[in-house]
Design a protein around this motif. Structure first.
Motif, PDB file in Angstrom:
ATOM      1  N   ASP A  32      52.183  49.221  26.709  1.00 35.65           N
ATOM      2  CA  ASP A  32      51.768  50.139  27.774  1.00 35.65           C
ATOM      3  C   ASP A  32      50.386  49.796  28.341  1.00 35.65           C
ATOM      4  O   ASP A  32      49.900  50.451  29.251  1.00 35.65           O
ATOM      5  N   ARG A  36      49.517  46.513  36.054  1.00 33.53           N
ATOM      6  CA  ARG A  36      50.238  46.078  37.257  1.00 33.53           C
ATOM      7  C   ARG A  36      49.488  44.993  37.997  1.00 33.53           C
ATOM      8  O   ARG A  36      49.846  44.607  39.099  1.00 33.53           O
ATOM      9  N   THR A 257      57.437  47.221  31.578  1.00 33.55           N
ATOM     10  CA  THR A 257      56.172  47.705  31.019  1.00 33.55           C
ATOM     11  C   THR A 257      55.980  49.208  31.224  1.00 33.55           C
ATOM     12  O   THR A 257      55.159  49.832  30.559  1.00 33.55           O
ATOM     13  N   SER A 258      56.728  49.814  32.159  1.00 36.69           N
ATOM     14  CA  SER A 258      56.571  51.248  32.422  1.00 36.69           C
ATOM     15  C   SER A 258      57.726  51.748  33.287  1.00 36.69           C
ATOM     16  O   SER A 258      58.124  51.032  34.204  1.00 36.69           O
ATOM     17  N   PRO A 259      58.265  52.961  33.025  1.00 32.93           N
ATOM     18  CA  PRO A 259      57.971  53.808  31.875  1.00 32.93           C
ATOM     19  C   PRO A 259      58.669  53.268  30.624  1.00 32.93           C
ATOM     20  O   PRO A 259      59.645  52.519  30.739  1.00 32.93           O
ATOM     21  N   LEU A 260      58.198  53.689  29.456  1.00 33.36           N
ATOM     22  CA  LEU A 260      58.729  53.104  28.225  1.00 33.36           C
ATOM     23  C   LEU A 260      59.611  54.057  27.417  1.00 33.36           C
ATOM     24  O   LEU A 260      60.454  53.598  26.637  1.00 33.36           O
ATOM     25  N   TYR A 271      58.258  49.409  36.375  1.00 33.32           N
ATOM     26  CA  TYR A 271      57.408  48.213  36.439  1.00 33.32           C
ATOM     27  C   TYR A 271      57.703  47.256  35.302  1.00 33.32           C
ATOM     28  O   TYR A 271      58.190  47.653  34.241  1.00 33.32           O
TER      29      TYR A 271
END
Ligand code: MSS
Length: 363
Positions: A32, A36, A257-260, A271
């Motif tokens: 996390d 970006r 990488t997001s959301p996890l 992302y």
């Protein structure tokens, strides 16, 4: 040594919030914390040392550092000060440990249990090795490898070959290899190989030899253990040997990488990061149903070249429910990430897209 996740002294300048301290020699960037931006901030970049890092004194007088070059027209010693007059270039490349993703191997591959964060993307500044070699009269005939030796003081009482960090890469890598003294515009830190490091963009982390003391153009690969039997891909239960593939060129890879874990129902931006390895990146697709259907993600800029990673984003309308979100990158040659990992003894080179996905609860 690291206690309660505290940072060891030589990496005391790093961001503790962004890192998982596996040991004094192995620090991973939290999934996390991979943001970006295209470049990984230096204080968030992972660290991996096979041997304890040398003393901080080696970065006190960078220009005085000397590099021995063997197997060129004129062999000899050059100082970093001299290297700085031979040429300069900045290359952005993904630095990724061979064992990144090892955590996902079900047989419990031995070594640091990296998930996705033994990787980052940074800018290296230094002189292309080919420029240095040109000044020295070229590579001697019959040489097939670039063999680089790390500057660690070896522990006493052990066979040096069994511990030294000395890696060979095919001579073809001369096209992109760099002798770097800066990372992300700062003098190269001890943690990342200062004062001078061999960077081989597109190749796995282990080939990027820190505090490089010697570069030799050699006919054969090094007989150091880290080359001959270490970093070799073989079936589970098999010992390492020189005839097995070495961890050289990196293949295409990506991860979310997001959301996890959770997201609110409605419009959600998903992302991740993606790179082509030794090839440029082609495209990235994202699936919300574990590969049942795919949508192409948008690459975020800027494009910092063949060896850099690209953050990507996909806007998704999510209704409440459970999702398995996965990403699949394809390189510029059309090579896509496979769905599955290839099981191997040490858990190297995992680029299967299934394991790298995330399970999301949308409410
Ligand atoms: N170098 C030297 N000298 N030493 C050591 O130990 N390690 C490797 C590389 N180089 C070493 C070197 C590895 S292994 C890796 S990953 C990398 O490095 C990391 O980096 P950083 O900077 O991050 O720490 Mo695996 O494949």
């Amino acid at each position: 040594l690291a206690q309660d996740g505290a940072l060891p002294d030589y990496v005391g300048w790093k961001d503790p919030e962004a890192l998982i301290v596996h040991s004094a020699n192995t620090l991973e960037t939290r999934r996390d914390a991979i943001g970006r931006g295209v470049l990984t901030p230096s204080d968030q970049l992972f660290v991996r040392n096979n041997l304890p890092a040398p003393g901080n004194d080696i970065v006190a007088d960078p220009d005085g550092w000397t590099l021995d070059i063997l197997g060129a027209g004129q062999s000899g010693s050059v100082s970093l000060k001299q290297l700085k007059t031979m040429g300069v270039e900045t290359v952005v490349s993904v630095l990724q440990c061979s064992g990144n993703g090892r955590k996902f191997f079900p047989h419990g591959a031995s070594g640091t249990q990296w998930e996705v964060g033994a990787a980052g993307c940074v800018a290296w500044t230094g002189v292309p090795l080919r420029e240095v070699v040109r000044e020295l009269g070229g590579v001697m005939e019959g040489m097939n490898y670039i063999t680089a030796t790390g500057g660690e003081i070896l522990p006493e009482g052990l066979d040096p070959k069994s511990v030294m960090v000395e890696r060979s890469v095919p001579l073809a890598a001369l096209e992109q290899a760099l002798l770097a003294w800066e990372m992300n515009d700062d003098p190269l830190s001890l943690a990342h190989g200062g004062p001078l490091r061999l960077v081989v963009p597109g190749y796995f982390g282990v080939n990027n030899v820190k505090y490089v003391r010697q570069i030799a153009f050699t006919a054969e690969q090094s007989d150091a253990k880290i080359q001959s039997s270490g970093y070799r891909v073989r079936e589970v239960g098999v010992e390492g040997a020189p005839d097995q593939p070495s961890m050289w060129e990196m293949p295409v890879k990506s991860w979310i990488t997001s959301p996890l874990t959770t997201a609110a129902a409605g419009r959600t931006l998903i992302y991740g990061v993606a790179f082509g390895g030794n090839q440029a990146l082609g495209k990235v697709e994202v699936s919300l149903d574990d590969g049942g259907s795919w949508a192409e993600a948008r690459l975020l800029g800027p494009d910092l070249g063949r060896f850099a990673w690209r953050p990507f984003v996909l806007a998704a309308e999510l209704a409440p429910g459970e999702y398995r979100v996965v990403s699949r990158a394809t390189d510029a040659q059309g090579q896509a990430q496979p769905p599955e990992r290839t099981d191997n003894e040490r858990g190297y080179g995992h680029n299967g897209w299934k394991d790298h996905g995330v399970s999301l609860t949308v409410a």
